[in-house]
Design a protein around this motif. Sequence first.
Motif, PDB file in Angstrom:
ATOM      1  N   ILE A  45      75.510 -38.367  66.393  1.00 15.93           N
ATOM      2  CA  ILE A  45      76.230 -37.097  66.524  1.00 15.93           C
ATOM      3  C   ILE A  45      77.538 -37.304  67.293  1.00 15.93           C
ATOM      4  N   ALA A  46      77.494 -38.107  68.344  1.00 18.54           N
ATOM      5  CA  ALA A  46      78.719 -38.395  69.108  1.00 18.54           C
ATOM      6  C   ALA A  46      79.738 -39.109  68.226  1.00 18.54           C
ATOM      7  N   SER A  47      79.262 -40.067  67.444  1.00 17.97           N
ATOM      8  CA  SER A  47      80.133 -40.792  66.519  1.00 17.97           C
ATOM      9  C   SER A  47      80.728 -39.838  65.484  1.00 17.97           C
ATOM     10  N   LEU A  48      79.883 -38.948  64.975  1.00 19.15           N
ATOM     11  CA  LEU A  48      80.321 -37.967  63.989  1.00 19.15           C
ATOM     12  C   LEU A  48      81.432 -37.078  64.557  1.00 19.15           C
ATOM     13  N   LYS A  49      81.242 -36.580  65.783  1.00 20.60           N
ATOM     14  CA  LYS A  49      82.252 -35.720  66.409  1.00 20.60           C
ATOM     15  C   LYS A  49      83.565 -36.468  66.583  1.00 20.60           C
ATOM     16  N   SER A  50      83.484 -37.715  66.977  1.00 16.84           N
ATOM     17  CA  SER A  50      84.697 -38.524  67.149  1.00 16.84           C
ATOM     18  C   SER A  50      85.424 -38.708  65.815  1.00 16.84           C
ATOM     19  N   LEU A  51      84.675 -39.012  64.782  1.00 20.57           N
ATOM     20  CA  LEU A  51      85.273 -39.182  63.453  1.00 20.57           C
ATOM     21  C   LEU A  51      85.894 -37.874  62.952  1.00 20.57           C
ATOM     22  N   GLN A  52      85.231 -36.764  63.236  1.00 22.98           N
ATOM     23  CA  GLN A  52      85.761 -35.467  62.807  1.00 22.98           C
ATOM     24  C   GLN A  52      87.100 -35.168  63.491  1.00 22.98           C
ATOM     25  N   LYS A  53      87.212 -35.533  64.771  1.00 22.90           N
ATOM     26  CA  LYS A  53      88.485 -35.351  65.478  1.00 22.90           C
ATOM     27  C   LYS A  53      89.572 -36.219  64.839  1.00 22.90           C
ATOM     28  N   GLN A  54      89.206 -37.452  64.515  1.00 27.38           N
ATOM     29  CA  GLN A  54      90.158 -38.347  63.862  1.00 27.38           C
ATOM     30  C   GLN A  54      90.597 -37.761  62.516  1.00 27.38           C
ATOM     31  N   ALA A  55      89.644 -37.216  61.798  1.00 23.28           N
ATOM     32  CA  ALA A  55      89.949 -36.637  60.485  1.00 23.28           C
ATOM     33  C   ALA A  55      90.958 -35.499  60.622  1.00 23.28           C
ATOM     34  N   VAL A  56      90.764 -34.656  61.633  1.00 14.90           N
ATOM     35  CA  VAL A  56      91.698 -33.550  61.864  1.00 14.90           C
ATOM     36  C   VAL A  56      93.097 -34.103  62.141  1.00 14.90           C
ATOM     37  N   ASN A  57      93.173 -35.150  62.963  1.00 19.65           N
ATOM     38  CA  ASN A  57      94.476 -35.753  63.269  1.00 19.65           C
ATOM     39  C   ASN A  57      95.120 -36.354  62.023  1.00 19.65           C
ATOM     40  N   PHE A  58      94.340 -37.092  61.249  1.00 19.28           N
ATOM     41  CA  PHE A  58      94.880 -37.699  60.032  1.00 19.28           C
ATOM     42  C   PHE A  58      95.372 -36.631  59.063  1.00 19.28           C
ATOM     43  N   GLN A  59      94.617 -35.553  58.961  1.00 21.65           N
ATOM     44  CA  GLN A  59      95.007 -34.457  58.067  1.00 21.65           C
ATOM     45  C   GLN A  59      96.312 -33.822  58.558  1.00 21.65           C
ATOM     46  N   HIS A  60      96.383 -33.614  59.873  1.00 17.92           N
ATOM     47  CA  HIS A  60      97.569 -33.004  60.468  1.00 17.92           C
ATOM     48  C   HIS A  60      98.822 -33.841  60.212  1.00 17.92           C
ATOM     49  N   TYR A  61      98.677 -35.164  60.286  1.00 14.94           N
ATOM     50  CA  TYR A  61      99.823 -36.048  60.111  1.00 14.94           C
ATOM     51  C   TYR A  61      99.998 -36.535  58.679  1.00 14.94           C
ATOM     52  N   GLY A  62      99.208 -36.010  57.757  1.00 13.69           N
ATOM     53  CA  GLY A  62      99.370 -36.334  56.348  1.00 13.69           C
ATOM     54  C   GLY A  62      98.970 -37.760  55.980  1.00 13.69           C
ATOM     55  N   LYS A  63      98.068 -38.323  56.730  1.00 15.24           N
ATOM     56  CA  LYS A  63      97.584 -39.691  56.466  1.00 15.24           C
ATOM     57  C   LYS A  63      96.416 -39.612  55.486  1.00 15.24           C
ATOM     58  N   GLU A  64      96.740 -39.447  54.207  1.00 15.58           N
ATOM     59  CA  GLU A  64      95.731 -39.192  53.174  1.00 15.58           C
ATOM     60  C   GLU A  64      94.718 -40.331  53.028  1.00 15.58           C
ATOM     61  N   ARG A  65      95.202 -41.565  52.968  1.00 17.35           N
ATOM     62  CA  ARG A  65      94.298 -42.717  52.769  1.00 17.35           C
ATOM     63  C   ARG A  65      93.350 -42.880  53.960  1.00 17.35           C
ATOM     64  N   ALA A  66      93.906 -42.771  55.164  1.00 19.41           N
ATOM     65  CA  ALA A  66      93.068 -42.876  56.366  1.00 19.41           C
ATOM     66  C   ALA A  66      92.056 -41.727  56.404  1.00 19.41           C
ATOM     67  N   LEU A  67      92.492 -40.549  55.993  1.00 22.84           N
ATOM     68  CA  LEU A  67      91.604 -39.385  55.963  1.00 22.84           C
ATOM     69  C   LEU A  67      90.444 -39.619  54.998  1.00 22.84           C
ATOM     70  N   GLU A  68      90.736 -40.168  53.834  1.00 19.87           N
ATOM     71  CA  GLU A  68      89.674 -40.464  52.858  1.00 19.87           C
ATOM     72  C   GLU A  68      88.650 -41.434  53.435  1.00 19.87           C
ATOM     73  N   LEU A  69      89.118 -42.468  54.124  1.00 19.55           N
ATOM     74  CA  LEU A  69      88.207 -43.445  54.728  1.00 19.55           C
ATOM     75  C   LEU A  69      87.321 -42.803  55.794  1.00 19.55           C
ATOM     76  N   ILE A  70      87.946 -41.985  56.633  1.00 15.76           N
ATOM     77  CA  ILE A  70      87.192 -41.308  57.694  1.00 15.76           C
ATOM     78  C   ILE A  70      86.180 -40.340  57.084  1.00 15.76           C
ATOM     79  N   GLU A  71      86.594 -39.604  56.053  1.00 16.70           N
ATOM     80  CA  GLU A  71      85.681 -38.638  55.426  1.00 16.70           C
ATOM     81  C   GLU A  71      84.477 -39.341  54.804  1.00 16.70           C
ATOM     82  N   SER A  72      84.675 -40.532  54.258  1.00 17.37           N
ATOM     83  CA  SER A  72      83.528 -41.257  53.694  1.00 17.37           C
ATOM     84  C   SER A  72      82.602 -41.736  54.814  1.00 17.37           C
ATOM     85  N   LYS A  73      83.168 -42.130  55.954  1.00 16.08           N
ATOM     86  CA  LYS A  73      82.338 -42.522  57.104  1.00 16.08           C
ATOM     87  C   LYS A  73      81.559 -41.312  57.626  1.00 16.08           C
TER      88      LYS A  73
END
Length: 141
Positions: A45-73
């Motif tokens: 759950i802690a790992s999931l929350k951390s990844l979700q925060k990263q996903a929000v940041n990647f989405q905010h900065y338009g990092k589509e490829r990184a966002l896809e990788l994080i979303e699969s994780k």
Amino acid sequence: MTYSKEEIVAKAREVADMIAQTEEVEFFKRAEAQINENQKIREKIASLKSLQKQAVNFQHYGKERALELIESKIAKIEEEIDAVPIVQEFKQSQTDVNSLLQMVSTAIANQVTNNIITSTGGDLLRGETGSQVRNSPANKK
């Protein structure tokens, strides 16, 4: 008899206390405690929350490829968490408690409506208050 808002809220609190003492809520609390005591689940759950925060940041900065990788994780960790039996039981208990709350809410709404219809001399079967029945085309002849 007329009731005040305060009296109604007091009764609602009584009903809430009753609901809090049902089997559904007791099971929910036990399942949640077991999840919180499980180190492996807590880490996921802690790992999931951390990844979700990263996903929000990647989405905010338009990092589509990184966002896809994080979303699969994220999806993989969610699957791992959901595969744990106690998590499945916890989710089912959430559904059960929500269903109970919905049943209570619906029962209250239906009873209020029925009381209004009945107290105005209305027609329960047609769902019409007394003023609707008195002013309906069938009664204007």
